[in-house]
Write a protein that holds these residues in place. Structure first.
Motif, mmCIF file in Angstrom:
data_model
loop_
_atom_site.group_PDB
_atom_site.id
_atom_site.type_symbol
_atom_site.label_atom_id
_atom_site.label_comp_id
_atom_site.label_asym_id
_atom_site.label_seq_id
_atom_site.Cartn_x
_atom_site.Cartn_y
_atom_site.Cartn_z
ATOM 1 N N SER A 157 -15.077 4.045 0.186
ATOM 2 C CA SER A 157 -14.460 2.487 0.028
ATOM 3 C C SER A 157 -13.072 2.085 0.860
ATOM 4 N N LEU A 158 -12.915 0.950 1.146
ATOM 5 C CA LEU A 158 -11.949 0.466 2.104
ATOM 6 C C LEU A 158 -10.605 1.053 1.288
ATOM 7 N N GLU A 159 -10.355 0.958 0.207
ATOM 8 C CA GLU A 159 -9.111 1.368 -0.417
ATOM 9 C C GLU A 159 -8.833 2.953 -0.312
ATOM 10 N N ASP A 160 -9.935 3.760 -0.459
ATOM 11 C CA ASP A 160 -9.964 5.214 -0.181
ATOM 12 C C ASP A 160 -9.578 5.630 1.105
ATOM 13 N N THR A 161 -10.297 4.661 2.103
ATOM 14 C CA THR A 161 -10.153 5.095 3.527
ATOM 15 C C THR A 161 -8.996 4.858 3.995
ATOM 16 N N VAL A 162 -8.310 3.662 3.659
ATOM 17 C CA VAL A 162 -6.991 3.237 3.872
ATOM 18 C C VAL A 162 -5.804 4.237 3.612
ATOM 19 N N ASN A 163 -5.872 4.648 2.482
ATOM 20 C CA ASN A 163 -4.950 5.624 1.745
ATOM 21 C C ASN A 163 -5.125 6.811 2.551
ATOM 22 N N VAL A 176 -7.757 1.312 14.091
ATOM 23 C CA VAL A 176 -8.162 0.918 12.697
ATOM 24 C C VAL A 176 -7.099 -0.053 12.093
ATOM 25 N N ALA A 177 -6.041 -0.344 12.654
ATOM 26 C CA ALA A 177 -5.031 -1.307 12.035
ATOM 27 C C ALA A 177 -5.649 -2.409 11.365
ATOM 28 N N THR A 178 -6.476 -3.148 12.147
ATOM 29 C CA THR A 178 -6.890 -4.593 11.456
ATOM 30 C C THR A 178 -7.908 -4.137 9.997
ATOM 31 N N ASP A 179 -8.404 -3.002 9.866
ATOM 32 C CA ASP A 179 -8.989 -2.622 8.770
ATOM 33 C C ASP A 179 -8.045 -2.462 7.594
ATOM 34 N N VAL A 180 -6.803 -2.047 7.971
ATOM 35 C CA VAL A 180 -5.701 -2.067 7.120
ATOM 36 C C VAL A 180 -5.351 -3.358 6.528
ATOM 37 N N VAL A 181 -5.339 -4.413 7.614
ATOM 38 C CA VAL A 181 -4.938 -5.732 7.397
ATOM 39 C C VAL A 181 -5.949 -6.042 6.522
ATOM 40 N N GLY A 182 -7.326 -5.968 6.414
ATOM 41 C CA GLY A 182 -8.360 -6.239 5.347
ATOM 42 C C GLY A 182 -7.948 -5.716 4.062
ATOM 43 N N ARG A 183 -7.590 -4.420 4.172
ATOM 44 C CA ARG A 183 -7.371 -3.928 2.755
ATOM 45 C C ARG A 183 -5.921 -4.649 2.338
ATOM 46 N N ILE A 186 0.877 -1.032 -0.106
ATOM 47 C CA ILE A 186 -0.109 0.107 -0.159
ATOM 48 C C ILE A 186 0.795 1.272 0.022
ATOM 49 N N PRO A 187 1.165 1.692 -1.142
ATOM 50 C CA PRO A 187 2.209 2.839 -1.279
ATOM 51 C C PRO A 187 1.987 4.117 -0.398
ATOM 52 N N ALA A 188 0.716 4.149 -0.247
ATOM 53 C CA ALA A 188 0.237 5.471 0.391
ATOM 54 C C ALA A 188 1.024 5.627 1.894
ATOM 55 N N PHE A 189 1.611 4.323 2.505
ATOM 56 C CA PHE A 189 2.208 4.485 3.984
ATOM 57 C C PHE A 189 3.579 4.693 3.835
ATOM 58 N N ALA A 190 4.037 5.173 2.587
ATOM 59 C CA ALA A 190 5.532 5.183 2.594
ATOM 60 C C ALA A 190 5.689 6.905 3.162
ATOM 61 N N GLU A 230 -20.555 0.910 2.292
ATOM 62 C CA GLU A 230 -19.336 1.305 1.371
ATOM 63 C C GLU A 230 -18.199 0.561 1.858
ATOM 64 N N MET A 231 -17.745 0.772 2.915
ATOM 65 C CA MET A 231 -16.471 0.292 3.436
ATOM 66 C C MET A 231 -16.634 -1.113 4.117
ATOM 67 N N LEU A 232 -15.774 -1.949 3.777
ATOM 68 C CA LEU A 232 -15.766 -3.396 4.230
ATOM 69 C C LEU A 232 -14.832 -3.574 5.419
ATOM 70 N N SER A 233 -15.265 -3.333 6.564
ATOM 71 C CA SER A 233 -14.556 -3.256 7.893
ATOM 72 C C SER A 233 -13.816 -4.461 8.319
ATOM 73 N N GLY A 234 -12.731 -4.746 8.132
ATOM 74 C CA GLY A 234 -12.336 -5.888 8.625
ATOM 75 C C GLY A 234 -11.799 -5.747 10.012
#
Length: 396
Positions: free
Chosen positions: A167-173, A192-199, A103-107, A259-263
């Motif tokens: 969306s999960l992608e947009d939220t995590v970014n 929210v770290a586990t939601d990032v795991v879901g992404r 997930i490049p946004a974490f750089a 809208e967001m699939l929350s893992g």
């Protein structure tokens, strides 16, 4: 449906003592503290005792039933963590991998260094956010509903107090661009770290999270009623606050696909379904995980082997901190006497916002679940009392 599958005595329990579970929690219902409840005790994956009373929906007069659908909130987290480890077993990633690799946004992450909610002061992170940091809540992320630090307010200001409308992608970014609370891998903050795991599961598998969970976990285990919204709204329990005040603002979203699939907190399911999941944990991961994988998840992964009491930020969580560590997706009991509640070494557990909970004791081959719909989960000592009542009924 939930039925007792083995005689309590054969499973090492005293049936009269197990009945204390029914009596104790029925009192909560009678006193107007809980709308209703359902508890399941199992040994070796076989149901030993089912206790239930009260209403799933007070206003509709609908009783708690074996097939009632419950918002399990953060009890979604162990399921998402297992999903990630299914991919780990296939060599899709290593636990030390930087999240930015996928997930490049974490750089170029930055860490909170001072200031306030409206004018944060940050510095570059020395350590990148790694996958094991996400699985152990040591990544430096947070929740908007904590109200414990100005960064929590930053999350709220961006619309991330409870869930997300994106969306999960947009939220995590978007989360990845917010400051971190601390240097990754140095402290514990429930987040929210586990939601990032879901992404990550989506990126690594090439599938939406709901599809991956369905194909790789729910279908193999027979979890036919678990999804990111109610499969049958007529079976959905209502959500309540103390005083049994109905909360449809937080409760209603579970009736519709999100809208967001929350893992980290989005699943709805039945007690029977979650029993199938915890039975997998009792069976050393079969049929999903290899025994060594589950044993890796069940070890304390906090930095330096620390207990939660030593490194956890004082925020809302789903466990106490004394005597507890944290593995890859759930709490782990390290020192039973220090907890001052009935526990067993190596016990795995977690709970959800609406006072649901589960634990698994590998050494006792025991799994226990509790379901109700009362927020917040800290309202009553339901979980510690359930441990007390279950363990006092074990006669071996």
């Amino acid at each position: 449906m939930l039925t007792v599958e083995i005689d309590p005595a054969e499973a090492g329990f005293d049936a009269r003592r197990l009945a204390r579970i029914d009596t104790h929690y029925a009192r909560y219902v009678d006193e107007g503290k809980l709308p209703g409840f359902l508890a399941v005790v199992a040994r070796d994956g076989k149901v030993v005792h089912v206790a239930k009373a009260g209403r799933a929906d007070l206003e509709a007069g609908r009783a708690v039933a074996d097939d009632t659908l419950w918002r399990i909130y953060s009890m979604t987290k162990p399921i998402t963590s297992v999903a990630a480890m299914l991919l780990w077993e296939e060599g899709a990633f290593e636990l030390k991998d930087p999240v930015a690799k996928y997930i490049p946004a974490f750089a170029d992450a930055r860490v909170w260094a001072g200031g306030n909610q409206n004018a944060p002061v940050t510095r570059p992170a020395v350590e990148p956010v790694r996958i094991w940091h996400l699985l152990t809540h040591t990544a430096g992320m947070t929740y908007g509903f904590h109200y414990a630090h100005p960064l929590d307010g930053v999350y709220r200001a961006h619309g991330y107090e409870f869930g997300s409308r994106d969306s999960l992608e947009d939220t995590v970014n978007a989360w990845a661009r917010l400051p971190l609370l601390f240097e990754p891998g140095t402290e514990f903050n429930y987040s929210v770290a586990t939601d990032v795991v879901g992404r990550l599961v989506e990126v690594l598998s090439g599938q939406p999270l709901d599809v991956f969970l369905q194909e790789r976990i729910f279908d193999p285990l027979g979890m036919t009623d678990t999804a990111f919204s109610a499969v049958d709204p007529d079976r959905m329990a209502a959500l309540y606050e103390p005083g049994l005040k109905r909360n449809d603002r937080l409760g209603a979203p579970a009736l519709h696909p999100p809208e967001m699939l929350s893992g980290g907190g989005g699943l709805v399911g039945t007690a029977a379904d979650y029993h199938r999941f915890t039975s997998m944990l009792v069976r050393d991961g079969a049929p999903l995980l290899a025994p060594r994988t589950l044993r890796l998840m069940a070890q304390n992964h906090l930095p330096g082997g620390a207990e939660l009491k030593d490194i956890a930020r004082p925020t809302i969580s789903e466990t106490q901190n004394d005597g507890m560590g944290f593995g890859l997706g759930f709490s782990v009991v390290l020192d039973p006497p220090a907890t001052k509640i009935a526990t067993a070494p190596g016990e795995l557990a977690w709970g959800g916002l609406a006072s649901t909970a589960f634990w698994v004791s590998p050494q006792d081959r025991l799994s226990v679940q509790f379901f109700t719909q009362l927020i917040p989960s800290s309202t009553y000592p339901l979980r510690s009392q359930l441990r007390q009542l279950v363990y006092q009924a074990m006669m071996e």
